[in-house]
Design a protein around this motif. Structure first.
Motif, PDB file in Angstrom:
ATOM      1  N   SER A 257       0.825  -1.206   0.000  1.00  0.00           N
ATOM      2  CA  SER A 257       0.000   0.000   0.000  1.00  0.00           C
ATOM      3  C   SER A 257       0.858   1.254   0.000  1.00  0.00           C
ATOM      4  CB  SER A 257      -0.929  -0.018   1.216  1.00  0.00           C
ATOM      5  OG  SER A 257      -1.693   1.159   1.270  1.00  0.00           O
ATOM      6  N   ALA A 258       1.932   1.264   0.786  1.00  0.00           N
ATOM      7  CA  ALA A 258       2.798   2.437   0.850  1.00  0.00           C
ATOM      8  C   ALA A 258       3.618   2.598  -0.420  1.00  0.00           C
ATOM      9  CB  ALA A 258       3.721   2.319   2.064  1.00  0.00           C
ATOM     10  N   ASP A 259       4.100   1.451  -0.957  1.00  0.00           N
ATOM     11  CA  ASP A 259       4.988   1.517  -2.116  1.00  0.00           C
ATOM     12  C   ASP A 259       4.244   1.790  -3.418  1.00  0.00           C
ATOM     13  OD1 ASP A 259       7.063   1.035  -0.444  1.00  0.00           O
ATOM     14  OD2 ASP A 259       7.256  -1.104  -0.919  1.00  0.00           O
ATOM     15  N   THR A 260       2.991   1.395  -3.482  1.00  0.00           N
ATOM     16  CA  THR A 260       2.258   1.507  -4.742  1.00  0.00           C
ATOM     17  C   THR A 260       1.103   2.492  -4.646  1.00  0.00           C
ATOM     18  OG1 THR A 260       0.811  -0.363  -4.159  1.00  0.00           O
ATOM     19  CG2 THR A 260       2.857  -0.868  -5.330  1.00  0.00           C
ATOM     20  N   ALA A 261       1.225   3.474  -3.783  1.00  0.00           N
ATOM     21  CA  ALA A 261       0.177   4.489  -3.674  1.00  0.00           C
ATOM     22  C   ALA A 261      -0.015   5.169  -5.028  1.00  0.00           C
ATOM     23  CB  ALA A 261       0.555   5.521  -2.615  1.00  0.00           C
ATOM     24  N   ALA A 262      -1.263   5.278  -5.470  1.00  0.00           N
ATOM     25  CA  ALA A 262      -1.558   5.928  -6.746  1.00  0.00           C
ATOM     26  C   ALA A 262      -1.224   7.414  -6.665  1.00  0.00           C
ATOM     27  CB  ALA A 262      -3.026   5.729  -7.091  1.00  0.00           C
ATOM     28  N   GLN A 263      -0.541   7.928  -7.684  1.00  0.00           N
ATOM     29  CA  GLN A 263      -0.180   9.342  -7.729  1.00  0.00           C
ATOM     30  C   GLN A 263      -0.940  10.034  -8.861  1.00  0.00           C
ATOM     31  OE1 GLN A 263       3.990  10.226  -7.785  1.00  0.00           O
ATOM     32  NE2 GLN A 263       4.279   9.557  -5.682  1.00  0.00           N
ATOM     33  N   TYR A 264      -1.409  11.235  -8.572  1.00  0.00           N
ATOM     34  CA  TYR A 264      -2.205  11.986  -9.528  1.00  0.00           C
ATOM     35  C   TYR A 264      -1.617  13.375  -9.744  1.00  0.00           C
ATOM     36  CZ  TYR A 264      -5.777   8.424  -8.662  1.00  0.00           C
ATOM     37  OH  TYR A 264      -6.446   7.244  -8.542  1.00  0.00           O
ATOM     38  N   ASP A 265      -1.781  13.875 -10.979  1.00  0.00           N
ATOM     39  CA  ASP A 265      -1.507  15.287 -11.263  1.00  0.00           C
ATOM     40  C   ASP A 265      -2.701  15.827 -12.046  1.00  0.00           C
ATOM     41  OD1 ASP A 265      -1.196  14.345 -13.870  1.00  0.00           O
ATOM     42  OD2 ASP A 265       0.995  14.424 -13.797  1.00  0.00           O
ATOM     43  N   PHE A 266      -2.523  16.943 -12.744  1.00  0.00           N
ATOM     44  CA  PHE A 266      -3.650  17.539 -13.462  1.00  0.00           C
ATOM     45  C   PHE A 266      -3.731  17.094 -14.920  1.00  0.00           C
ATOM     46  CE2 PHE A 266      -4.020  21.497 -10.515  1.00  0.00           C
ATOM     47  CZ  PHE A 266      -4.530  20.680  -9.524  1.00  0.00           C
ATOM     48  N   GLY A 267      -2.833  16.195 -15.335  1.00  0.00           N
ATOM     49  CA  GLY A 267      -2.900  15.682 -16.700  1.00  0.00           C
ATOM     50  C   GLY A 267      -2.388  16.684 -17.724  1.00  0.00           C
TER      51      GLY A 267
END
Length: 211
Positions: free
Chosen positions: A31-41
């Motif tokens: 869970s810690a290593d594969t946390a989904a990351q988001y930006d504004f695209g």
């Protein structure tokens, strides 16, 4: 025979306990290593509309302490309007105010404006300062949420305040999760940036260039 059976049962319990502990540990690590990351695209293509904009410097965007991190926050307003909560397995790629600042500069340049950082030392150039009041995914029910964005924008010429306005946008999320909130926040940011660009374009060029 009974003793052997008891020993087998004890051994089985120990093995199950060990496997369960390892599984929980593995889940926490993943869970810690594969946390989904988001930006504004990517930049919206339909936003590339030419504007007559004054050359401008943009200061670092101010944000409250709780927004000055990559954590993705949401609020369950139907349960407690005063409590913000971070998603456990999702993050912004950088603090959302920084994402907004990058997007703003890119959009102004896309519209034909000239943008410099406030620290570049450009003379006789107005400075745009932005204070983030709210930037969160708000749930009004367990299945419906909106990205809420509110910012106070001030244009300075030297120490003189030339213009100031508060901007706000709300965009409904298409799903009640972090992915839906991230997409809605990107859309709300683009809409609000469009409002800021229109506002800047409407300001007097001579006033914007004054110290």
């Amino acid at each position: 025979m009974t003793k052997i059976l008891k020993r087998l049962l004890i051994l089985c319990a120990l093995l199950c306990s060990a496997v369960g502990t390892a599984a929980l540990s593995g889940c926490a690590t993943r869970s810690a290593d594969t946390a989904a990351q988001y930006d504004f695209g990517p930049l919206p293509v339909n936003a590339a509309v030419a504007r007559t904009l004054p050359p401008i410097s943009i200061a670092d965007i101010n944000a409250p302490a709780w927004l000055d991190s990559p954590l993705m926050f949401y609020r369950l307003s139907y349960a407690n309007q005063q409590q913000t909560r971070p998603y456990a397995g999702s993050r912004w790629s950088m603090p959302p105010s920084q994402l907004f600042g990058q997007r703003l500069k890119a959009r102004i340049a896309q519209a034909g404006g000239v943008v410099l950082a406030a620290g570049d030392g450009a003379l006789n150039m107005p400075v745009l300062r932005i204070d983030t009041d709210d930037m969160i995914q708000n749930f009004d029910s367990s299945s419906h949420s909106t990205a809420q964005l509110s910012m106070r924008v001030s244009l300075f010429g030297g120490r003189s305040l030339l213009a100031q306005k508060t901007f706000g946008r709300q965009i409904a999320a298409t799903s009640a999760d972090a992915a839906g909130g991230a997409a809605a926040m990107a859309a709300a940011s683009d809409a609000l940036i469009g409002d800021i660009i229109d506002w800047l374009a409407g300001l007097s060029m001579s006033a914007a260039a004054q110290k």
